[in-house]
Design a protein around this motif. Sequence first.
Motif, PDB file in Angstrom:
ATOM      1  N   ALA A 169       0.858  -1.192   0.000  1.00  0.00           N
ATOM      2  CA  ALA A 169       0.000   0.000   0.000  1.00  0.00           C
ATOM      3  C   ALA A 169       0.892   1.239   0.000  1.00  0.00           C
ATOM      4  O   ALA A 169       0.717   2.161   0.803  1.00  0.00           O
ATOM      5  N   GLY A 170       1.865   1.205  -0.913  1.00  0.00           N
ATOM      6  CA  GLY A 170       2.843   2.293  -0.972  1.00  0.00           C
ATOM      7  C   GLY A 170       2.222   3.652  -1.181  1.00  0.00           C
ATOM      8  O   GLY A 170       2.745   4.668  -0.728  1.00  0.00           O
ATOM      9  N   GLU A 171       1.067   3.682  -1.892  1.00  0.00           N
ATOM     10  CA  GLU A 171       0.421   4.964  -2.168  1.00  0.00           C
ATOM     11  C   GLU A 171      -0.065   5.644  -0.885  1.00  0.00           C
ATOM     12  O   GLU A 171      -0.232   6.875  -0.837  1.00  0.00           O
ATOM     13  N   ARG A 172      -0.297   4.839   0.136  1.00  0.00           N
ATOM     14  CA  ARG A 172      -0.747   5.406   1.418  1.00  0.00           C
ATOM     15  C   ARG A 172       0.421   5.947   2.242  1.00  0.00           C
ATOM     16  O   ARG A 172       0.211   6.715   3.184  1.00  0.00           O
ATOM     17  N   PHE A 173       1.622   5.523   1.912  1.00  0.00           N
ATOM     18  CA  PHE A 173       2.788   5.928   2.697  1.00  0.00           C
ATOM     19  C   PHE A 173       3.781   6.649   1.789  1.00  0.00           C
ATOM     20  O   PHE A 173       4.866   6.172   1.497  1.00  0.00           O
ATOM     21  N   SER A 174       3.350   7.800   1.334  1.00  0.00           N
ATOM     22  CA  SER A 174       4.227   8.619   0.481  1.00  0.00           C
ATOM     23  C   SER A 174       5.334   9.230   1.338  1.00  0.00           C
ATOM     24  O   SER A 174       5.299   9.173   2.579  1.00  0.00           O
ATOM     25  N   ASP A 175       6.303   9.804   0.655  1.00  0.00           N
ATOM     26  CA  ASP A 175       7.481  10.324   1.361  1.00  0.00           C
ATOM     27  C   ASP A 175       7.125  11.366   2.415  1.00  0.00           C
ATOM     28  O   ASP A 175       7.818  11.495   3.432  1.00  0.00           O
ATOM     29  N   ASP A 176       6.063  12.124   2.219  1.00  0.00           N
ATOM     30  CA  ASP A 176       5.751  13.211   3.148  1.00  0.00           C
ATOM     31  C   ASP A 176       5.119  12.729   4.455  1.00  0.00           C
ATOM     32  O   ASP A 176       4.914  13.542   5.369  1.00  0.00           O
ATOM     33  N   VAL A 177       4.793  11.445   4.550  1.00  0.00           N
ATOM     34  CA  VAL A 177       4.233  10.940   5.813  1.00  0.00           C
ATOM     35  C   VAL A 177       5.218  10.001   6.517  1.00  0.00           C
ATOM     36  O   VAL A 177       4.894   9.435   7.562  1.00  0.00           O
ATOM     37  N   LEU A 178       6.399   9.862   5.930  1.00  0.00           N
ATOM     38  CA  LEU A 178       7.402   8.993   6.541  1.00  0.00           C
ATOM     39  C   LEU A 178       8.406   9.831   7.341  1.00  0.00           C
ATOM     40  O   LEU A 178       8.646  10.990   6.996  1.00  0.00           O
ATOM     41  N   PRO A 179       8.969   9.249   8.381  1.00  0.00           N
ATOM     42  CA  PRO A 179       8.705   7.902   8.924  1.00  0.00           C
ATOM     43  C   PRO A 179       7.387   7.855   9.697  1.00  0.00           C
ATOM     44  O   PRO A 179       6.986   8.820  10.326  1.00  0.00           O
ATOM     45  N   THR A 180       6.744   6.696   9.609  1.00  0.00           N
ATOM     46  CA  THR A 180       5.472   6.476  10.295  1.00  0.00           C
ATOM     47  C   THR A 180       5.640   5.375  11.341  1.00  0.00           C
ATOM     48  O   THR A 180       6.273   4.360  11.088  1.00  0.00           O
ATOM     49  N   LEU A 181       5.037   5.590  12.498  1.00  0.00           N
ATOM     50  CA  LEU A 181       5.016   4.569  13.555  1.00  0.00           C
ATOM     51  C   LEU A 181       3.581   4.116  13.785  1.00  0.00           C
ATOM     52  O   LEU A 181       2.679   4.945  13.990  1.00  0.00           O
ATOM     53  N   LEU A 182       3.373   2.809  13.721  1.00  0.00           N
ATOM     54  CA  LEU A 182       2.073   2.212  14.015  1.00  0.00           C
ATOM     55  C   LEU A 182       2.235   1.300  15.232  1.00  0.00           C
ATOM     56  O   LEU A 182       3.201   0.529  15.317  1.00  0.00           O
ATOM     57  N   VAL A 183       1.299   1.380  16.148  1.00  0.00           N
ATOM     58  CA  VAL A 183       1.375   0.588  17.381  1.00  0.00           C
ATOM     59  C   VAL A 183       0.108  -0.263  17.497  1.00  0.00           C
ATOM     60  O   VAL A 183      -1.016   0.269  17.434  1.00  0.00           O
ATOM     61  N   TYR A 184       0.295  -1.573  17.666  1.00  0.00           N
ATOM     62  CA  TYR A 184      -0.818  -2.523  17.732  1.00  0.00           C
ATOM     63  C   TYR A 184      -0.736  -3.378  19.004  1.00  0.00           C
ATOM     64  O   TYR A 184       0.351  -3.604  19.545  1.00  0.00           O
ATOM     65  N   LYS A 185      -1.881  -3.862  19.392  1.00  0.00           N
ATOM     66  CA  LYS A 185      -1.944  -4.869  20.457  1.00  0.00           C
ATOM     67  C   LYS A 185      -3.213  -5.684  20.257  1.00  0.00           C
ATOM     68  O   LYS A 185      -4.303  -5.125  20.118  1.00  0.00           O
ATOM     69  N   ALA A 186      -3.042  -7.012  20.219  1.00  0.00           N
ATOM     70  CA  ALA A 186      -4.170  -7.927  19.988  1.00  0.00           C
ATOM     71  C   ALA A 186      -4.922  -7.561  18.707  1.00  0.00           C
ATOM     72  O   ALA A 186      -6.155  -7.653  18.651  1.00  0.00           O
ATOM     73  N   GLY A 187      -4.180  -7.135  17.678  1.00  0.00           N
ATOM     74  CA  GLY A 187      -4.782  -6.803  16.393  1.00  0.00           C
ATOM     75  C   GLY A 187      -5.421  -5.436  16.332  1.00  0.00           C
ATOM     76  O   GLY A 187      -5.928  -5.027  15.271  1.00  0.00           O
ATOM     77  N   GLU A 188      -5.403  -4.690  17.422  1.00  0.00           N
ATOM     78  CA  GLU A 188      -6.053  -3.382  17.463  1.00  0.00           C
ATOM     79  C   GLU A 188      -5.007  -2.272  17.318  1.00  0.00           C
ATOM     80  O   GLU A 188      -3.950  -2.310  17.948  1.00  0.00           O
ATOM     81  N   LEU A 189      -5.319  -1.285  16.481  1.00  0.00           N
ATOM     82  CA  LEU A 189      -4.430  -0.150  16.286  1.00  0.00           C
ATOM     83  C   LEU A 189      -4.561   0.807  17.467  1.00  0.00           C
ATOM     84  O   LEU A 189      -5.618   1.381  17.707  1.00  0.00           O
ATOM     85  N   LEU A 190      -3.452   1.001  18.205  1.00  0.00           N
ATOM     86  CA  LEU A 190      -3.463   1.890  19.364  1.00  0.00           C
ATOM     87  C   LEU A 190      -2.865   3.257  19.063  1.00  0.00           C
ATOM     88  O   LEU A 190      -3.193   4.240  19.727  1.00  0.00           O
ATOM     89  N   GLY A 191      -1.964   3.286  18.091  1.00  0.00           N
ATOM     90  CA  GLY A 191      -1.331   4.559  17.760  1.00  0.00           C
ATOM     91  C   GLY A 191      -0.946   4.617  16.294  1.00  0.00           C
ATOM     92  O   GLY A 191      -0.447   3.639  15.734  1.00  0.00           O
ATOM     93  N   ASN A 192      -1.202   5.777  15.663  1.00  0.00           N
ATOM     94  CA  ASN A 192      -0.887   5.971  14.246  1.00  0.00           C
ATOM     95  C   ASN A 192      -0.219   7.334  14.125  1.00  0.00           C
ATOM     96  O   ASN A 192      -0.886   8.371  14.140  1.00  0.00           O
ATOM     97  N   PHE A 193       1.111   7.336  14.031  1.00  0.00           N
ATOM     98  CA  PHE A 193       1.873   8.592  14.049  1.00  0.00           C
ATOM     99  C   PHE A 193       2.623   8.756  12.730  1.00  0.00           C
ATOM    100  O   PHE A 193       3.639   8.107  12.491  1.00  0.00           O
ATOM    101  N   MET A 194       2.080   9.619  11.869  1.00  0.00           N
ATOM    102  CA  MET A 194       2.717   9.881  10.583  1.00  0.00           C
ATOM    103  C   MET A 194       3.715  11.019  10.715  1.00  0.00           C
ATOM    104  O   MET A 194       3.497  11.962  11.480  1.00  0.00           O
ATOM    105  N   CYS A 195       4.799  10.887   9.952  1.00  0.00           N
ATOM    106  CA  CYS A 195       5.889  11.856  10.018  1.00  0.00           C
ATOM    107  C   CYS A 195       6.240  12.155  11.482  1.00  0.00           C
ATOM    108  O   CYS A 195       6.214  13.303  11.929  1.00  0.00           O
TER     109      CYS A 195
END
Length: 237
Positions: A169-195
């Motif tokens: 899904a490279g189109e969702r993670f273009s250069d202007d939103v990187l680096p991105t940190l995603l945090v999960y637990k038990a399959g649930e997204l807890l944190g979505n930090f772009m750039c």
Amino acid sequence: MSGSTENEELPATQTGHKGVIHDWRRFKLESEDHDSIPPNKRELLRQMSNPKSRNEDKQEKVNRKMSMQEYEMIQEEDENCLRNYRKQCMQEMHERLSFGPTFDTVFELESGEAFLEVIEKEHCLTLVVVHIYDDGIKGCDALNNCLTCLAAEYPSVKFCRIRASATGAGERFSDDVLPTLLVYKAGELLGNFMCVTKHMNEEFFATDVENFLNEYGLLPEKEFAACPDEVENADVE
């Protein structure tokens, strides 16, 4: 009735410490001739007249003291064994019940399928931190280095990284939103930090990333995750 002194019955004696001393003195006064003393009186007189020497008493005290020292040494060894056993039980309890599996490195995810698998199939108690990066993007290399340090300090957290182009899904993670940190637990997204580097100074370190994640309550207590030596001195009732 007449009879030799040898056949006389032993007079009733007093009891207690003072009574023994009184009898001994009376035996000594009554008998000027040692041979005329009845055997039982003679033995008592011998015992009372020849108490243990001070040296013998001193040696006995030393022996008793040494025995106490040996007991204390054995007791200390037992306490050390018990302490080590408690530490081992604590570590096993944390691994099996509290924090699930443990890790000590950053995992490279090679595909979108690997990305989905680590999110959906990882242990339900495991916190998963995924860094989406790409080569040549400012901050990505520095963040990878920071996560390598944090992986050693938080073994209960699974740190991963994946190139944006490998996610499918490279189109969702273009250069202007990187680096991105995603945090999960038990399959649930807890944190979505772009750039995510925008929230830090131009030059940042592992402690900065750690503080950032802690602001959102996304890292476990380090003292439990790292299993420090303080556990050895903790009292377990």
